[in-house]
Design a protein around this motif. Structure first.
Motif, PDB file in Angstrom:
ATOM      1  N   THR A 112      -6.625 -24.124  26.612  1.00  0.00           N
ATOM      2  CA  THR A 112      -6.587 -25.496  26.118  1.00  0.00           C
ATOM      3  C   THR A 112      -7.941 -25.836  25.529  1.00  0.00           C
ATOM      4  O   THR A 112      -8.956 -25.751  26.191  1.00  0.00           O
ATOM      5  N   TYR A 149       1.139 -25.397  23.976  1.00  0.00           N
ATOM      6  CA  TYR A 149      -0.223 -24.880  24.048  1.00  0.00           C
ATOM      7  C   TYR A 149      -0.582 -24.321  25.414  1.00  0.00           C
ATOM      8  O   TYR A 149      -1.735 -24.051  25.683  1.00  0.00           O
ATOM      9  N   GLN A 150       0.402 -24.082  26.282  1.00  0.00           N
ATOM     10  CA  GLN A 150       0.099 -23.626  27.631  1.00  0.00           C
ATOM     11  C   GLN A 150      -0.456 -22.203  27.663  1.00  0.00           C
ATOM     12  O   GLN A 150      -1.232 -21.863  28.543  1.00  0.00           O
ATOM     13  N   ARG A 196      -1.925 -40.765  26.406  1.00  0.00           N
ATOM     14  CA  ARG A 196      -1.908 -41.364  27.745  1.00  0.00           C
ATOM     15  C   ARG A 196      -2.652 -42.693  27.819  1.00  0.00           C
ATOM     16  O   ARG A 196      -2.586 -43.380  28.840  1.00  0.00           O
ATOM     17  N   VAL A 208       3.598 -35.583  25.141  1.00  0.00           N
ATOM     18  CA  VAL A 208       2.667 -34.928  26.068  1.00  0.00           C
ATOM     19  C   VAL A 208       3.298 -33.654  26.613  1.00  0.00           C
ATOM     20  O   VAL A 208       2.665 -32.588  26.643  1.00  0.00           O
ATOM     21  N   GLU A 209       4.560 -33.742  27.028  1.00  0.00           N
ATOM     22  CA  GLU A 209       5.230 -32.571  27.588  1.00  0.00           C
ATOM     23  C   GLU A 209       5.341 -31.433  26.579  1.00  0.00           C
ATOM     24  O   GLU A 209       5.073 -30.280  26.910  1.00  0.00           O
ATOM     25  N   VAL A 258      -6.571 -30.267  21.886  1.00  0.00           N
ATOM     26  CA  VAL A 258      -5.347 -30.440  22.681  1.00  0.00           C
ATOM     27  C   VAL A 258      -5.583 -31.496  23.759  1.00  0.00           C
ATOM     28  O   VAL A 258      -4.751 -32.377  23.970  1.00  0.00           O
ATOM     29  N   GLU A 259      -6.704 -31.415  24.424  1.00  0.00           N
ATOM     30  CA  GLU A 259      -7.017 -32.392  25.472  1.00  0.00           C
ATOM     31  C   GLU A 259      -7.124 -33.803  24.897  1.00  0.00           C
ATOM     32  O   GLU A 259      -6.627 -34.758  25.502  1.00  0.00           O
ATOM     33  N   ILE A 274      -3.628 -35.214  24.074  1.00  0.00           N
ATOM     34  CA  ILE A 274      -2.945 -35.661  25.296  1.00  0.00           C
ATOM     35  C   ILE A 274      -3.571 -36.947  25.815  1.00  0.00           C
ATOM     36  O   ILE A 274      -2.857 -37.883  26.202  1.00  0.00           O
ATOM     37  N   GLN A 318       1.984 -29.804  26.010  1.00  0.00           N
ATOM     38  CA  GLN A 318       1.627 -28.944  27.139  1.00  0.00           C
ATOM     39  C   GLN A 318       2.401 -27.626  27.093  1.00  0.00           C
ATOM     40  O   GLN A 318       1.851 -26.569  27.373  1.00  0.00           O
TER      41      GLN A 318
END
Length: 68
Positions: free
Chosen positions: A50, A45-46, A62, A38-39, A54-55, A58, A42
């Protein structure tokens, strides 16, 4: 567009994002965990807006999973 077809089209993008993140962790010889993936996603793709893939990547990481 049918919901199933939408997610079928999205799946390769999600797999690409997950695979790229995993390869980056392996190159960095970093810890392999959901949190680390996840990190790195992020971070990678920061700068881009987004997008849904990408969402979803993640969100998939989670989700509670089976504890082995």
């Amino acid at each position: 567009m049918d919901g199933d077809k939408f997610f079928e089209k999205l799946t390769p993008e999600v797999v690409h994002i997950l695979g790229t993140a995993l390869m980056q962790l392996l190159v960095d010889q970093a810890e392999l965990s959901r949190e680390a993936l996840v990190e790195i996603i992020q971070v990678m793709y920061q700068e881009n807006d987004t997008d849904l893939a990408v969402e979803v990547a993640i969100d998939v990481l989670r989700l509670p999973g089976e504890q082995v």
